[in-house]
Design a protein around this motif. Structure first.
Motif, PDB file in Angstrom:
ATOM      1  N   THR A   1       1.581  22.994 -70.383  1.00 22.04           N
ATOM      2  CA  THR A   1       2.728  23.712 -70.925  1.00 22.04           C
ATOM      3  C   THR A   1       3.976  22.844 -70.720  1.00 22.04           C
ATOM      4  OG1 THR A   1       3.264  24.843 -68.841  1.00 22.04           O
ATOM      5  CG2 THR A   1       1.601  25.864 -70.233  1.00 22.04           C
TER       6      THR A   1
ATOM      7  N   ARG B   1       9.453  36.321 -77.392  1.00 18.50           N
ATOM      8  CA  ARG B   1       8.852  34.986 -77.383  1.00 18.50           C
ATOM      9  C   ARG B   1       8.162  34.675 -78.702  1.00 18.50           C
ATOM     10  NH1 ARG B   1      10.905  31.639 -74.255  1.00 18.50           N
ATOM     11  NH2 ARG B   1       8.996  30.413 -74.251  1.00 18.50           N
ATOM     12  N   GLU B   2       7.544  35.667 -79.318  1.00 14.06           N
ATOM     13  CA  GLU B   2       6.803  35.433 -80.559  1.00 14.06           C
ATOM     14  C   GLU B   2       7.715  35.387 -81.776  1.00 14.06           C
ATOM     15  OE1 GLU B   2       3.624  38.238 -80.859  1.00 14.06           O
ATOM     16  OE2 GLU B   2       2.379  37.175 -79.393  1.00 14.06           O
TER      17      GLU B   2
ATOM     18  N   GLN C   1       6.695  31.465 -80.064  1.00 15.32           N
ATOM     19  CA  GLN C   1       5.565  31.314 -79.149  1.00 15.32           C
ATOM     20  C   GLN C   1       4.613  32.494 -79.333  1.00 15.32           C
ATOM     21  OE1 GLN C   1       4.657  28.985 -77.090  1.00 15.32           O
ATOM     22  NE2 GLN C   1       6.389  27.912 -76.197  1.00 15.32           N
ATOM     23  N   HIS C   2       3.452  32.240 -79.853  1.00 15.40           N
ATOM     24  CA  HIS C   2       2.458  33.293 -80.041  1.00 15.40           C
ATOM     25  C   HIS C   2       1.422  33.212 -78.919  1.00 15.40           C
ATOM     26  CE1 HIS C   2       3.752  34.633 -84.063  1.00 15.40           C
ATOM     27  NE2 HIS C   2       4.154  33.380 -84.191  1.00 15.40           N
ATOM     28  N   TYR C   3       1.104  34.364 -78.342  1.00 18.35           N
ATOM     29  CA  TYR C   3       0.193  34.406 -77.201  1.00 18.35           C
ATOM     30  C   TYR C   3      -1.163  34.960 -77.610  1.00 18.35           C
ATOM     31  CZ  TYR C   3       4.398  33.624 -74.439  1.00 18.35           C
ATOM     32  OH  TYR C   3       5.544  33.096 -73.926  1.00 18.35           O
TER      33      TYR C   3
ATOM     34  N   GLU D   1       0.190  31.520 -70.646  1.00 18.29           N
ATOM     35  CA  GLU D   1       0.633  30.711 -71.780  1.00 18.29           C
ATOM     36  C   GLU D   1      -0.532  30.077 -72.547  1.00 18.29           C
ATOM     37  OE1 GLU D   1       4.447  28.486 -71.288  1.00 18.29           O
ATOM     38  OE2 GLU D   1       4.075  28.878 -69.157  1.00 18.29           O
TER      39      GLU D   1
ATOM     40  N   ASN E   1      -1.550  29.611 -76.005  1.00 17.26           N
ATOM     41  CA  ASN E   1      -0.890  29.698 -77.313  1.00 17.26           C
ATOM     42  C   ASN E   1      -1.789  29.254 -78.459  1.00 17.26           C
ATOM     43  OD1 ASN E   1       1.668  28.417 -75.347  1.00 17.26           O
ATOM     44  ND2 ASN E   1       1.794  30.478 -76.212  1.00 17.26           N
ATOM     45  N   SER E   2      -3.078  29.095 -78.197  1.00 16.65           N
ATOM     46  CA  SER E   2      -4.011  28.622 -79.215  1.00 16.65           C
ATOM     47  C   SER E   2      -4.967  29.741 -79.601  1.00 16.65           C
ATOM     48  CB  SER E   2      -4.810  27.420 -78.694  1.00 16.65           C
ATOM     49  OG  SER E   2      -3.942  26.360 -78.336  1.00 16.65           O
TER      50      SER E   2
END
Length: 309
Positions: A112, A241-242, A247-249, A284, A286-287
């Motif tokens: 990260t 965050r998204e 940032q997508h979780y 975190e 994010n994939s």
């Protein structure tokens, strides 16, 4: 003379039957309070820990490696399906203070904004499953402290814009509950708590998560392993965050093969988690598997015995 011979033959027969009954008791039913062994072959599945510990005076040397995305916009043939990239690398040493108490240190690259990670950890197995099911599960507790040694970022909204030394620290506590259902199947449940002293702007410091994993034996040397982790995020932090930061979780999920070579335990795995450290993949990941953002990885573990006997 005949009476003596008859007594001797009767004694031999009774001994044979008694030995046979004892063997059946041990192999089929197990002795009362006998501990279940080898619930898992390793202290790790893919992302999750197991209840396994190493013996007293043993040292476990472990190397974990994660490559880049196999498919998606960052994968494909141009990056040799992720093998040209390395998202994270971890090298760790665990030592057995007791048969059920281990301490460890590790160094990880980090996947990260926060990099150059140093970890100290401890695992204590305080309950062991018994063959007669008087104790139906094994339970261990795992705790770790991770320190980032990287230079502080200039962006004040970055998770790495450290001001104080304490900003560099994060902590993980896990309760590991496992059961061996048969010689071919074991499952583990891992409630987890992550605390980060410092986070990116409008991210949460404390995250609870629940992990589940399992091992299914295919042969004496090969098993299928899999795990899944669900973090409980606050909707307000996740939305910011998204939607604002992009940032997508996603929930970390892994599946792979476990190979027992006799001297090593070797894992070949696929997971969408880029990070190896609990302090990072819990919060975190994010994939997404659905976007082809999963990667090939491997881990190899080797034990050394320092006992004088």
């Amino acid at each position: 003379m005949r009476n003596i011979l008859f007594i001797l033959l009767s004694f031999v027969s009774l001994t044979a039957y008694a030995q046979e009954d004892l063997e059946k008791l041990i192999t089929v039913e197990g002795l009362p309070n006998e501990k279940v062994t080898a619930t898992f072959k390793s202290g790790n599945l893919i992302n999750l820990k197991t209840t396994e510990t190493i013996h007293r005076h043993e040292m476990d040397f472990r190397v974990d490696h994660r490559f880049g995305d196999i498919a998606g916009s960052a994968g494909g043939a141009k990056n040799f399906f992720g093998l040209d990239n390395s998202t994270d690398i971890r090298i760790g040493f665990d030592y057995g203070l007791l048969d059920n108490l281990n301490i460890g240190i590790a160094r990880a690259k980090g996947a990260t904004e926060v990099r150059q990670l140093y970890e100290g950890n401890i695992k204590y197995r305080f309950i062991e499953q018994t063959v007669d099911d008087a104790v139906p599960v094994s339970i261990a507790v795992f705790g770790s402290t991770t320190l980032s040694a990287m230079g502080a970022a200039e962006d004040p909204q970055s998770a790495a814009s450290f001001t104080n030394f304490s900003d560099r620290l994060s902590y993980v506590t896990q309760l590991i509950i496992a059961r061996k259902f048969s010689s071919d199947l074991s499952l583990v449940l891992v409630p987890s708590y992550l605390h980060r002293n410092y986070t990116a702007y409008n991210d949460q410091n404390d995250i609870f998560a629940l992990g589940i994993g399992g091992r299914a034996k295919v042969s004496n040397r090969i098993a299928i392993v899999a795990d899944y982790l669900f973090p409980f995020r606050k909707s307000s932090n996740k939305k910011y965050r998204e939607e604002v930061s992009g940032q997508h979780y996603y929930n970390a999920m892994g599946v792979g093969l476990e190979l027992d070579t006799g001297g090593h335990i070797f894992h070949l795995n696929f997971t969408n988690a880029t990070a190896i450290q609990e302090s990072q993949f819990i919060s975190e990941t994010n994939s997404s598997w659905g976007k082809g953002q999963f990667r090939w990885g491997f881990s190899i573990a080797r034990r050394f015995n320092f006992s004088k006997t």
